[in-house]
Write an enzyme that holds these catalytic residues in place. Structure first.
Site, short mmCIF file in Angstrom:
data_model
loop_
_atom_site.label_atom_id
_atom_site.label_comp_id
_atom_site.label_asym_id
_atom_site.label_seq_id
_atom_site.Cartn_x
_atom_site.Cartn_y
_atom_site.Cartn_z
N ILE A 161 0.83 -1.21 0.00
CA ILE A 161 0.00 0.00 0.00
C ILE A 161 0.86 1.26 0.00
O ILE A 161 0.64 2.18 -0.80
CB ILE A 161 -0.96 -0.01 1.20
CG1 ILE A 161 -2.10 -1.01 0.96
CG2 ILE A 161 -1.54 1.39 1.46
CD1 ILE A 161 -3.08 -1.13 2.10
N VAL B 97 2.49 1.68 -3.43
CA VAL B 97 1.57 2.11 -4.48
C VAL B 97 1.20 3.58 -4.28
O VAL B 97 1.15 4.36 -5.25
CB VAL B 97 0.30 1.24 -4.50
CG1 VAL B 97 -0.75 1.83 -5.43
CG2 VAL B 97 0.64 -0.19 -4.94
N GLU B 98 0.97 3.98 -3.05
CA GLU B 98 0.50 5.34 -2.78
C GLU B 98 1.56 6.40 -3.07
O GLU B 98 1.28 7.38 -3.77
CB GLU B 98 0.05 5.45 -1.32
CG GLU B 98 -1.23 4.70 -0.99
CD GLU B 98 -2.45 5.32 -1.64
OE1 GLU B 98 -2.38 6.47 -2.11
OE2 GLU B 98 -3.50 4.65 -1.68
N THR B 99 2.77 6.23 -2.54
CA THR B 99 3.74 7.33 -2.62
C THR B 99 5.17 6.88 -2.89
O THR B 99 6.11 7.67 -2.73
CB THR B 99 3.76 8.14 -1.30
OG1 THR B 99 4.15 7.27 -0.22
CG2 THR B 99 2.41 8.74 -1.00
N TYR C 101 -6.46 -1.36 -8.12
CA TYR C 101 -5.66 -0.89 -7.00
C TYR C 101 -5.33 -2.04 -6.05
O TYR C 101 -4.17 -2.26 -5.69
CB TYR C 101 -6.39 0.22 -6.24
CG TYR C 101 -5.65 0.69 -5.00
CD1 TYR C 101 -4.70 1.69 -5.09
CD2 TYR C 101 -5.89 0.11 -3.75
CE1 TYR C 101 -4.00 2.11 -3.97
CE2 TYR C 101 -5.20 0.51 -2.63
CZ TYR C 101 -4.26 1.52 -2.74
OH TYR C 101 -3.56 1.92 -1.63
#
Length: 375
Positions: A156, A159-161, A357
């Site tokens: 997570i 993927v996010e940042t 996602y």
């Protein structure tokens, strides 16, 4: 500590939580053997980071809907109306945010393989290995406390940042104001604008409570903040001080980011006792009876015998005590991929309501684990 104050603390790194630092919002208490060691406070940064845009002045304060919103906020929350007018006089319209939230053009096919290649790439994998190695203790504590495997948390945040490399450099107030009052034409436009207005009000509240300029806050084009890209409301509900520093800082503390993502998933249906893979590759029969099981919401509702009867099969047996959802990952002109996903997969979709996602989180986490030498 009030939740709104807690949310501000994440951004500013100024809150002192004391004993509350060892208990998260869901009642999990760290046993003595898992208590994190206190760390020296990080050096303060000099001012907010620069923004990535100029923005357009449109005088939001003259818009009827904005004036009504500010009237309500002033009455409900005790703001000085003149101060709100002054703030709105400095807010900029962010066209890039409007363009980025627009739905994909009609007829443009989704392509899971193309999407996956952009996300599960060598940069994220290499940085994921480094992040995992540097934060192994925090990941192990989060798994023990919340039941979330390290690879899912790593997936997570990656993927996010890309592990904090791309946390956003937009002024949060600019992004939220633009989307709250100028959301593009789209399904559920009214509901989306109401959502962003709520986030804007929360931003004004925590800025006032901590004596900071709301224009100094930085985030994504949609107002998401920190390594895990929490919206302000999620910060209030799920952010935890996981590194034992006495404050919550999702922007600079990997430990807090790890613990907060784990707290979010635990609160959104993750079940530590499920075991086994989150997804199983599936094949579907030509009779297409299984089509009724597609797009049945973000939930696992079918048992293995029901899926088999509808023509869905897997190469390996799936645990019959679990329930599953049938996930379709479209590949443009190429054949669609089908997967059986359990409840923990759908817990990830509560973070971002997208099959693409959630599957990218699963695949990135697995790739990082294998790159570290895991099995």
């Amino acid at each position: 500590m009030p939740m709104k104050t807690l949310m501000t603390a994440l951004l500013l790194g100024t809150a002192t939580l004391g004993q509350a630092a060892q208990i998260d919002p869901y009642g999990y208490k760290l046993p003595p053997s898992m208590q994190p060691k206190k760390k020296a406070p990080a050096a303060k940064k000099k001012g907010p980071p620069p923004v990535d845009y100029v923005g357009e002045f449109v005088n939001f304060g003259d818009w009827k809907e904005v004036r009504s919103f500010l009237d309500d906020v002033a009455t409900r929350d005790g703001f000085e109306r003149a101060e709100l007018n002054t703030l709105m006089g400095q807010v900029r319209y962010l066209d890039s945010a409007v363009q980025l939230v627009k739905p994909a053009p009609p007829g443009k096919p989704k392509n899971w393989q193309a999407y996956s290649k952009l996300i599960v790439d060598p940069v994220r994998i290499d940085n994921g290995v480094k992040f995992w190695n540097e934060n192994r203790d925090a990941l192990e504590r989060a798994e023990a406390l919340y039941g979330i495997p390290a690879e899912i948390l790593v997936g997570i945040i990656g993927v996010e940042t890309v592990y904090g490399r791309n946390t956003g450099r937009f002024r949060v107030v600019d992004a939220l104001t633009t989307l709250a009052f100028s959301y593009p034409e789209a399904p559920q436009r009214t509901e989306r604008m109401a959502f962003f207005r709520g986030e804007l009000e929360a931003t004004l509240l925590f800025a006032r409570q901590n004596g900071i300029d709301p224009l100094s806050l930085r985030g994504s084009f949609a107002g998401a903040i920190g390594m895990p890209q929490f919206m302000p409301s999620s910060v209030m509900k799920y952010a935890v001080d996981f590194d034992g520093s006495g404050k919550i800082d999702l922007l600079n503390s990997s430990g807090d980011a790890i613990g907060s993502v784990a707290a979010f998933l635990a609160a959104h249906g993750w079940q530590r006792d499920l075991g086994g893979p989150l997804v199983y590759a599936a094949s579907v029969s030509p009779n297409r009876a299984w089509e009724a099981m597609i797009n049945q919401g973000l939930t696992a509702k079918y048992r293995a015998p029901e899926l088999t009867a509808a023509g869905v099969t897997t190469a390996v047996p799936v645990p019959e005590q679990q329930t599953y959802g049938l996930v379709d990952l479209q590949n443009g002109a190429e054949p669609t991929e089908y997967w059986l996903a359990n409840n923990n997969f759908f817990a990830i979709t509560q973070y971002n309501r997208s099959y693409f996602y959630a599957m990218s989180v699963v695949e990135l986490g697995r790739a990082v684990r294998l790159a570290r030498g895991g099995l």
